[in-house]
Scaffold this motif. Structure first.
Motif, PDB file in Angstrom:
ATOM      1  N   LEU A  62       0.950  -1.301   0.036  1.00 16.52           N
ATOM      2  CA  LEU A  62       0.030   0.085  -0.062  1.00 16.52           C
ATOM      3  C   LEU A  62       0.950   1.323   0.020  1.00 16.52           C
ATOM      4  CD1 LEU A  62      -3.002   0.200   0.072  1.00 16.52           C
ATOM      5  CD2 LEU A  62      -3.167   0.214   2.398  1.00 16.52           C
ATOM      6  N   TRP A  63       1.634   1.136  -1.165  1.00 12.18           N
ATOM      7  CA  TRP A  63       2.625   2.385  -1.368  1.00 12.18           C
ATOM      8  C   TRP A  63       3.725   2.496  -0.212  1.00 12.18           C
ATOM      9  CZ3 TRP A  63       0.253   6.061  -5.046  1.00 12.18           C
ATOM     10  CH2 TRP A  63      -1.083   6.082  -4.771  1.00 12.18           C
ATOM     11  N   SER A 122       1.364   5.046  12.969  1.00 15.28           N
ATOM     12  CA  SER A 122       0.958   5.147  11.492  1.00 15.28           C
ATOM     13  C   SER A 122       0.737   6.685  11.096  1.00 15.28           C
ATOM     14  CB  SER A 122      -0.411   4.488  11.656  1.00 15.28           C
ATOM     15  OG  SER A 122      -1.349   5.127  12.123  1.00 15.28           O
ATOM     16  N   GLY A 123       0.451   6.736   9.757  1.00 16.29           N
ATOM     17  CA  GLY A 123       0.392   7.895   9.483  1.00 16.29           C
ATOM     18  C   GLY A 123      -0.855   8.641   9.651  1.00 16.29           C
ATOM     19  N   ASN A 127      -0.935  12.306  11.720  1.00 14.31           N
ATOM     20  CA  ASN A 127      -1.917  13.256  11.653  1.00 14.31           C
ATOM     21  C   ASN A 127      -2.421  13.851  12.757  1.00 14.31           C
ATOM     22  OD1 ASN A 127      -0.721  14.265   8.842  1.00 14.31           O
ATOM     23  ND2 ASN A 127      -1.988  12.714   7.747  1.00 14.31           N
ATOM     24  N   TYR A 156      -5.862  12.909   1.074  1.00 16.72           N
ATOM     25  CA  TYR A 156      -6.107  11.654   2.100  1.00 16.72           C
ATOM     26  C   TYR A 156      -4.954  11.821   3.031  1.00 16.72           C
ATOM     27  CZ  TYR A 156      -6.945   6.992   3.819  1.00 16.72           C
ATOM     28  OH  TYR A 156      -7.135   6.119   5.003  1.00 16.72           O
ATOM     29  N   HIS A 157      -5.569  11.691   4.319  1.00 19.25           N
ATOM     30  CA  HIS A 157      -4.691  11.713   5.483  1.00 19.25           C
ATOM     31  C   HIS A 157      -4.809  10.988   6.465  1.00 19.25           C
ATOM     32  CE1 HIS A 157      -3.172  15.463   3.705  1.00 19.25           C
ATOM     33  NE2 HIS A 157      -4.329  16.030   3.672  1.00 19.25           N
ATOM     34  N   GLY A 158      -5.310   9.665   6.226  1.00 21.15           N
ATOM     35  CA  GLY A 158      -5.717   8.712   7.281  1.00 21.15           C
ATOM     36  C   GLY A 158      -7.255   8.460   7.312  1.00 21.15           C
ATOM     37  N   GLU A 228      -0.494  16.883   0.406  1.00 18.17           N
ATOM     38  CA  GLU A 228       0.269  15.900   0.095  1.00 18.17           C
ATOM     39  C   GLU A 228       0.992  16.546  -0.890  1.00 18.17           C
ATOM     40  OE1 GLU A 228      -3.578  13.883  -0.120  1.00 18.17           O
ATOM     41  OE2 GLU A 228      -2.033  12.041  -0.552  1.00 18.17           O
ATOM     42  N   ALA A 233      -3.646   8.442  -2.564  1.00 18.29           N
ATOM     43  CA  ALA A 233      -4.887   7.894  -2.652  1.00 18.29           C
ATOM     44  C   ALA A 233      -5.762   8.458  -3.531  1.00 18.29           C
ATOM     45  CB  ALA A 233      -5.522   7.584  -1.180  1.00 18.29           C
ATOM     46  N   ASP A 261       2.038  16.295   3.976  1.00 16.61           N
ATOM     47  CA  ASP A 261       1.906  14.971   4.455  1.00 16.61           C
ATOM     48  C   ASP A 261       2.828  14.078   3.446  1.00 16.61           C
ATOM     49  OD1 ASP A 261       0.911  12.399   4.711  1.00 16.61           O
ATOM     50  OD2 ASP A 261      -1.002  12.853   5.209  1.00 16.61           O
ATOM     51  N   VAL A 263       3.473  10.604   3.675  1.00 15.16           N
ATOM     52  CA  VAL A 263       3.336   9.417   4.151  1.00 15.16           C
ATOM     53  C   VAL A 263       3.770   8.556   2.862  1.00 15.16           C
ATOM     54  CG1 VAL A 263       1.553   7.660   4.773  1.00 15.16           C
ATOM     55  CG2 VAL A 263       1.937   9.805   6.161  1.00 15.16           C
ATOM     56  N   ILE A 264       3.234   8.945   1.674  1.00 13.37           N
ATOM     57  CA  ILE A 264       3.664   8.318   0.334  1.00 13.37           C
ATOM     58  C   ILE A 264       4.741   8.941  -0.077  1.00 13.37           C
ATOM     59  CG2 ILE A 264       2.575   7.829  -1.885  1.00 13.37           C
ATOM     60  CD1 ILE A 264      -0.008   7.544  -0.846  1.00 13.37           C
ATOM     61  N   LYS A 290       4.640   4.573   6.436  1.00 11.94           N
ATOM     62  CA  LYS A 290       4.922   3.823   5.148  1.00 11.94           C
ATOM     63  C   LYS A 290       6.487   3.597   4.935  1.00 11.94           C
ATOM     64  CE  LYS A 290       0.567   4.859   2.830  1.00 11.94           C
ATOM     65  NZ  LYS A 290      -0.367   3.911   2.774  1.00 11.94           N
ATOM     66  N   ARG A 418      -3.585  -0.360  -9.404  1.00 12.96           N
ATOM     67  CA  ARG A 418      -4.901   0.037  -8.785  1.00 12.96           C
ATOM     68  C   ARG A 418      -5.694   0.928  -9.562  1.00 12.96           C
ATOM     69  NH1 ARG A 418      -4.211   1.591  -3.475  1.00 12.96           N
ATOM     70  NH2 ARG A 418      -6.059   2.938  -3.904  1.00 12.96           N
TER      71      ARG A 418
HETATM   72  N1  PXG Z   1      -1.302  10.265   4.686  1.00  9.33           N
HETATM   73  C1  PXG Z   1      -1.155   9.773   3.751  1.00  9.33           C
HETATM   74  C2  PXG Z   1      -0.658  10.945   2.614  1.00  9.33           C
HETATM   75  C3  PXG Z   1      -1.566   8.492   3.243  1.00  9.33           C
HETATM   76  O1  PXG Z   1      -1.382   7.995   1.987  1.00  9.33           O
HETATM   77  C4  PXG Z   1      -2.054   8.155   5.682  1.00  9.33           C
HETATM   78  C5  PXG Z   1      -1.874   9.435   5.755  1.00  9.33           C
HETATM   79  C6  PXG Z   1      -2.656   7.288   6.746  1.00  9.33           C
HETATM   80  O2  PXG Z   1      -1.735   6.509   6.795  1.00  9.33           O
HETATM   81  P1  PXG Z   1      -1.970   5.150   7.725  1.00  9.33           P
HETATM   82  O3  PXG Z   1      -0.761   4.689   8.045  1.00  9.33           O
HETATM   83  O4  PXG Z   1      -2.621   5.528   9.175  1.00  9.33           O
HETATM   84  O5  PXG Z   1      -2.682   4.333   7.061  1.00  9.33           O
HETATM   85  C7  PXG Z   1      -2.085   7.840   4.131  1.00  9.33           C
HETATM   86  C8  PXG Z   1      -2.137   6.262   3.979  1.00  9.33           C
HETATM   87  C9  PXG Z   1      -5.193   3.926  -0.984  1.00  9.33           C
HETATM   88  C10 PXG Z   1      -4.826   3.942   0.269  1.00  9.33           C
HETATM   89  O6  PXG Z   1      -6.132   3.302  -0.918  1.00  9.33           O
HETATM   90  C11 PXG Z   1      -3.856   4.982   1.128  1.00  9.33           C
HETATM   91  C12 PXG Z   1      -3.399   4.862   2.328  1.00  9.33           C
HETATM   92  C13 PXG Z   1      -4.002   4.060   3.319  1.00  9.33           C
HETATM   93  C14 PXG Z   1      -4.819   3.106   2.782  1.00  9.33           C
HETATM   94  C15 PXG Z   1      -5.369   2.986   1.423  1.00  9.33           C
HETATM   95  O7  PXG Z   1      -4.497   4.319  -1.807  1.00  9.33           O
HETATM   96  N2  PXG Z   1      -2.546   5.958   2.682  1.00  9.33           N
END
Ligand code: PXG
Length: 465
Positions: A62-63, A122-123, A127, A156-158, A228, A233, A261, A263-264, A290, A418
């Protein structure tokens, strides 16, 4: 009950999964009927499922699996750390070597002046930390009314309540609501929303929504902006070149905190340690997770600039933290992961080998009748599927119908690529080789061809009016 192992027939594992396992972001009843695909092992960029298929992982899990699967060094470090000190907390005036070493290493690779780290699991958790941190910062500065955080639609931030509220996805807001004090402005998605503007004019206009929102809310009420560097996402939306400089100008002008952010986009994904460096962003806080551990252990955090850390640290306790903040095993594994990224020149590999090679082949996908635009920064890419390239038209079918069909063809062809709506996205392990990129692209092309033929057959290759 008998012991459940890899050697059981897939159907039995699927039945057990359907009976007991609630999957994230899934309609579990439908999934139970269809049956999950069960992964068994992985090495490099290759996954093996319980049926023995060799699947090329175009999404790095997942990235997150930046250094690729199956690196023994990380397992060794984890085992050693578990034996030596499996757990201790970092709350009540204690610390331990893995957390100390990881924080120091992150301060070394982070942009100058970002010398402090607050760990999370986690991300999403990181956040949530950021929300509390920026509000507490303004509180200490004597401006407790500065509480609102401006974020973006389709960001997307979680998916904790805080992370999900910062994110701009209405589907998430619908399930459980949002926390107060977060507002959203438009996203810099030129392909879908740019109309007749040039990408540059559109990028500027979308950034200027931040200024309009600050003025509407009153700068005395605004704590921070979060974004981001590249929306992941949300569909790997690469902002026009004008976007981030204007966001930076506005944050500087009004003195609000900027949270990137990462995370990715962190840990080599965009060809630098951080996406902020790729886009010239100067954040006060960066969210990380991640690629920090390449997914080998759950760990996230906030890298914080010196000024914010000093303010937070100088007025009594900051009443926030997690049992697993700086978990020693996770921290030790992350540290080993960073060592591998650095010593093996993995970011250099992205920059000089994998990105240039993939870029040429990825861009060539626009020759396909169904592919409108192709975007790739470092090893994070997307293609827009369209029935009419010139008009950047959407399909007449419900958004995501075509993307899902394409994803299903990819899955059938042992490629993990995806879809987000009708965009296809990739984010492979950073160690992918040119030979593996060839395989990825060949499978992507086959899948696109099959999807295209299916759409034609079913009368779905039709533009929205
Ligand atoms: N910020 C960003 C930019 C993310 O991509 C999170 C925070 C949250 O991280 P955690 O570790 O709590 O999941 C993410 C997570 C998708 C997908 O469908 C993307 C993420 C998580 C689940 C699914 O692309 N990114």
């Amino acid at each position: 009950m008998n012991k459940i192992t890899n050697h059981m027939p897939t159907a039995e594992l699927q039945a057990l999964d359907a009976a007991h396992h609630m999957h994230p972001f899934s309609e579990n009843a439908a999934l139970a009927k269809k049956g999950v695909r069960i992964m068994k092992s992985a090495k490099g960029v290759w996954l093996t499922d319980t049926e023995g298929h060799k699947i090329i992982d175009g999404m790095a899990g997942l990235w997150c699996v930046n250094i690729g699967y199956g690196r023994k060094e990380l397992a060794t470090v984890a085992a050693r750390q578990m034996e030596e000190l499996a757990y201790y907390n970092t709350f009540f005036q204690t610390s331990h070597v893995p957390a100390i070493a990881l924080a120091a290493k992150l301060a070394e690779v982070a942009p100058k002046g970002m010398g402090h780290v607050f760990f999370a699991g986690s991300g999403s958790e990181a956040n949530d930390t950021n929300i509390r941190m920026v509000r507490r910062y303004w509180d200490i500065k004597g401006q407790p009314e500065k509480r609102i955080i401006i974020a973006r639609k389709n960001g997307y931030h979680g998916s904790t309540m805080g992370g999900g509220s910062l994110g701009g996805m209405s589907g998430i807001h619908k399930h459980g609501g949002m926390i107060a004090g977060i507002v959203h402005i438009g996203q810099p998605d030129w392909w879908s929303e740019g109309g007749d503007h040039t990408p540059e004019a559109f990028g500027l206009a979308r950034a200027q929504e931040l200024e309009a929102m600050i003025l509407q809310l009153g700068v005395e009420n605004v704590a921070a902006f979060i974004g981001e560097p590249i929306q992941g996402a949300g569909g790997v939306i690469v902002p026009p070149s004008t976007y981030w400089p204007e966001i930076q100008r506005i944050c500087d002008r009004y003195g609000i905190l900027l949270i990137a952010d990462e995370v990715i986009t962190g840990f080599g994904r965009t060809g630098n340690w951080f996406g902020s460096q790729t886009f010239g962003i100067k954040p006060h806080i960066m969210t990380i997770a991640k690629g920090l551990s390449s997914g080998y252990q759950p760990i996230g955090g906030s890298i914080v600039c010196d000024e914010v850390a000093e303010v937070l640290g100088s007025h009594g306790d900051f009443n926030h933290g997690y049992t697993y903040s700086g978990h020693p095993v996770a921290a030790a594994v992350a540290l080993e992961n960073l060592r591998i990224i650095e010593e093996e020149g993995i970011i250099e590999h992205v920059r000089t080998v994998a990105h240039p090679y993939l870029k040429e082949r990825w861009d060539a996908l626009t020759e396909h009748p169904m592919v409108g635009e192709a975007k790739l920064v470092g090893l994070m890419g997307s293609i827009a599927l369209t029935p009419d390239k010139a008009r950047r038209a959407a399909f007449a079918s419900e958004t995501g119908t075509v993307g899902y069909r394409c994803r299903e063809r990819c899955f059938a062809n042992n490629l993990i690529m995806r879809h987000v709506g009708d965009r296809m996205i990739i984010s492979p392990p950073l160690v992918i080789t040119p030979e593996e990129i060839d395989i990825l692209i060949d499978r992507a092309k086959t899948s696109l061809d099959e999807c295209y033929a299916g759409l034609k057959r079913d009368g779905l290759f039709v533009a929205r009016a």
